[in-house]
Design a protein around this motif. Structure first.
Motif, mmCIF file in Angstrom:
data_model
loop_
_atom_site.group_PDB
_atom_site.id
_atom_site.type_symbol
_atom_site.label_atom_id
_atom_site.label_comp_id
_atom_site.label_asym_id
_atom_site.label_seq_id
_atom_site.Cartn_x
_atom_site.Cartn_y
_atom_site.Cartn_z
ATOM 1 N N LEU A 3 0.860 -1.172 0.000
ATOM 2 C CA LEU A 3 0.000 0.000 0.000
ATOM 3 C C LEU A 3 0.904 1.232 0.000
ATOM 4 C CD1 LEU A 3 -2.227 -1.319 2.873
ATOM 5 C CD2 LEU A 3 -3.019 -1.038 0.545
ATOM 6 N N PRO A 4 1.225 1.813 -1.148
ATOM 7 C CA PRO A 4 2.197 2.904 -1.173
ATOM 8 C C PRO A 4 1.642 4.179 -0.554
ATOM 9 C CG PRO A 4 1.257 2.567 -3.345
ATOM 10 C CD PRO A 4 0.752 1.460 -2.484
ATOM 11 N N THR A 5 2.527 5.005 -0.056
ATOM 12 C CA THR A 5 2.142 6.242 0.592
ATOM 13 C C THR A 5 3.012 7.382 0.083
ATOM 14 O OG1 THR A 5 1.811 7.317 2.725
ATOM 15 C CG2 THR A 5 3.692 5.879 2.551
ATOM 16 N N PRO A 214 1.691 -14.354 10.212
ATOM 17 C CA PRO A 214 1.408 -13.388 11.281
ATOM 18 C C PRO A 214 0.885 -12.052 10.773
ATOM 19 C CG PRO A 214 3.739 -13.352 10.774
ATOM 20 C CD PRO A 214 3.125 -14.399 9.867
ATOM 21 N N CYS A 215 0.783 -11.874 9.460
ATOM 22 C CA CYS A 215 0.541 -10.543 8.918
ATOM 23 C C CYS A 215 -0.409 -10.621 7.736
ATOM 24 C CB CYS A 215 1.879 -9.943 8.485
ATOM 25 S SG CYS A 215 1.813 -8.208 8.094
ATOM 26 N N ASP A 216 -1.375 -9.683 7.687
ATOM 27 C CA ASP A 216 -2.390 -9.686 6.642
ATOM 28 C C ASP A 216 -2.110 -8.693 5.521
ATOM 29 O OD1 ASP A 216 -4.257 -11.532 8.011
ATOM 30 O OD2 ASP A 216 -4.338 -9.920 9.478
ATOM 31 N N GLY A 217 -1.219 -7.745 5.747
ATOM 32 C CA GLY A 217 -0.975 -6.739 4.725
ATOM 33 C C GLY A 217 0.263 -5.926 5.045
ATOM 34 N N TYR A 218 0.722 -5.131 4.064
ATOM 35 C CA TYR A 218 1.986 -4.414 4.180
ATOM 36 C C TYR A 218 1.814 -3.004 3.638
ATOM 37 C CZ TYR A 218 2.934 -9.319 4.427
ATOM 38 O OH TYR A 218 2.869 -10.638 4.779
ATOM 39 N N ILE A 219 2.248 -2.019 4.417
ATOM 40 C CA ILE A 219 2.263 -0.634 3.975
ATOM 41 C C ILE A 219 3.717 -0.263 3.707
ATOM 42 C CG2 ILE A 219 1.787 1.760 4.592
ATOM 43 C CD1 ILE A 219 -0.485 0.779 6.340
ATOM 44 N N VAL A 220 4.011 0.094 2.479
ATOM 45 C CA VAL A 220 5.385 0.398 2.101
ATOM 46 C C VAL A 220 5.643 1.880 2.344
ATOM 47 C CG1 VAL A 220 7.091 0.256 0.266
ATOM 48 C CG2 VAL A 220 5.255 -1.417 0.381
ATOM 49 N N THR A 221 6.709 2.188 3.074
ATOM 50 C CA THR A 221 6.969 3.558 3.509
ATOM 51 C C THR A 221 7.842 4.340 2.534
ATOM 52 O OG1 THR A 221 8.855 2.792 4.817
ATOM 53 C CG2 THR A 221 6.723 2.963 5.934
#
Length: 471
Positions: A3-5, A214-221
């Motif tokens: 999920l890019p920001t 352990p993780c459902d999603g990733y936010i890329v910083t």
């Protein structure tokens, strides 16, 4: 999926190039109105208690672009891809106060009604330390659906949370998501917010996945290139393939149902199935299991393709290391697997030659013959549903997030099971014989739908037993 920001909001083409499921819209983002208008995937926006009007203004922009009045008993309806709130732990009380201030009871006009729906959006909490949210009070908020999940910046903190969350008690009184004390609370979503290299190191450590994913999603910083996105996806798929390479075993005589747990609302689908099993179909001996690879779906009687974002789902389902689409295609052809394609799962199952509006560029799987218009339904909607007896239609209320409607379903192949009040199809069934496992496609997550699908699956199994097809 990433999920890019950033302050410069990406185009849909750029999002497709990295196969993102959504966008974190930074407080300093520019050209917000145009972005909200054109977005096709979930928008994550931040609540800052020092700038509450900015939050309300973005919700109002969403209503302006995606709300509409309809000439049915619903009166109004939200479309669009859905909004999710990101908030820090210490901002939650201020967020709840702001929502209550904008709650008009009863709503005096259509805009009030739509603003209530868009402000009642899922909340993800950014967490600094796992111990801050490992409390009974926080679990009660999750159980009551006041909080959708948690975002961690430190992988170690995320793993500590994952190991300890299920040990935190919750009172039966707090379980407002269920009418049955036996139904387990819906688990929170867990996301990791980090740069690409940290994510790659996370996947490289086998012990991180010893207790399941352990993780459902990733936010890329950081800005993410297509090459970086491919590296992250390959690392994740490799870890999943190695961790889930053994066929599942089940007790004899059990109806075996799997939920694909690669991307999207797998926890919601599993919870809906479990609730249907306990509240409606208690007489059925059903086991519900999260599944990830071809080997794990080999022994199943039924399989659910969950909601989420269909672009990354299609890439994952077609990946040879996981082997899912080929296994499902073979099983359907041999009449040995019931399938429920739900929301994004249904978008991915459609016909590539029919109209597809607001969809990813990833080609669909052509399991069923219909087109799709995506992001039509968001929030609470009213539907008319066809009962299993085929004699009665009844009205129901359900919730959707960025859900589609079906376009031009082939009447020779498909039967309509549910529509909106203005007659748009939202649930379909493949026309099959009594002994064939049922194939459904639906826009909504509904206990009614899961109950009907499970009951029909049980009937097809019973018919095959009667005919001596199975031992």
């Amino acid at each position: 999926a990433p999920l890019p920001t950033g302050t410069t909001l990406p185009s849909e083409e750029a999002l497709d190039s990295i196969n993102a499921t959504g966008v974190v819209m930074a407080p300093s983002a520019r050209k917000v109105s145009a972005f909200i208008r054109d977005a096709q995937r979930v928008i994550f926006h931040t609540f800052n208690p020092r700038r509450p009007q900015e939050y309300v203004d973005r919700a109002a922009l969403y209503v302006q672009h995606h709300g509409r009045e309809v000439e049915t008993d619903e009166c109004v309806r939200l479309g669009g891809p859905g909004l999710v709130t990101l908030a820090s732990l210490d901002a939650l009380d201020a967020l709840e106060r702001l929502r209550s201030e904008h709650l008009v009871v009863p709503p005096v006009n259509p805009t009030d009604r739509m603003m209530q729906q868009v402000l009642d959006q899922p909340v993800l909490v950014r967490v600094e330390h796992a111990h801050d949210v490992l409390t009974p009070q926080m679990k009660e908020r999750v159980t009551a659906r006041a909080i959708e999940g948690f975002v961690f910046q430190d992988p170690g903190d995320l793993l500590r949370f994952h190991a300890a969350w299920k040990t935190i008690p919750v009172t039966a009184k707090a379980d407002v998501t269920s009418n049955s004390a036996a139904t387990a609370p819906l688990e929170p979503s867990i996301l990791l917010e980090a740069n690409p290299e940290t994510l790659l190191r996370f996947f490289a450590e086998e012990q991180n996945f010893a207790e399941g994913n352990p993780c459902d999603g990733y936010i890329v910083t950081e800005p993410l290139s297509p090459d970086d996105a491919e590296r992250i996806r390959d690392a994740r798929v490799g870890r999943i393939a190695s961790a889930h390479s053994t066929p599942l075993s089940f007790p004899k005589g059990m109806l075996r149902v799997g939920v694909l747990n690669l991307q999207g609302e797998s926890k919601m689908e599993s919870w809906c199935l479990e609730r249907a099993r306990q509240q409606v179909l208690a007489w059925m001996n059903v086991r519900i299991q999260m599944v990830h690879t071809r080997r794990e779906i080999e022994n199943l009687d039924g399989l659910v393709f969950p909601g989420g974002w269909h672009g990354p789902q299609l890439m994952l389902y077609n990946d040879r290391r996981l082997g899912i689409n080929k296994a499902v295609r073979d099983a359907i052809a041999e009449d040995r697997l019931a399938v429920l394609f739900s929301c994004a799962g249904a978008i991915g199952a459609g016909n590539s030659k029919k109209e597809r509006i607001g969809c990813s560029q990833q080609p669909p799987s052509n399991f069923l013959d219909y087109g799709i218009r995506n992001n039509v339904l968001n929030g609470e909607i009213h539907v008319r549903c066809k009962q299993l007896t085929d004699a009665v239609w009844e009205d129901r209320t359900t919730n959707c997030v960025g859900a589609p409607i079906f376009l031009n379903p082939n009447p020779e192949q498909l039967e309509i099971l549910a529509t909106t009040l203005d007659h748009a199809p939202v649930a379909l069934r493949k026309r099959t014989s009594k002994k064939q496992p049922p194939i459904y496609a639906a826009s909504m997550h509904s206990t009614w739908l899961e109950s009907r699908w499970l009951e029909e699956l049980g009937r097809s199994q019973a018919e095959n037993l009667r005919r001596g097809v199975q031992d």
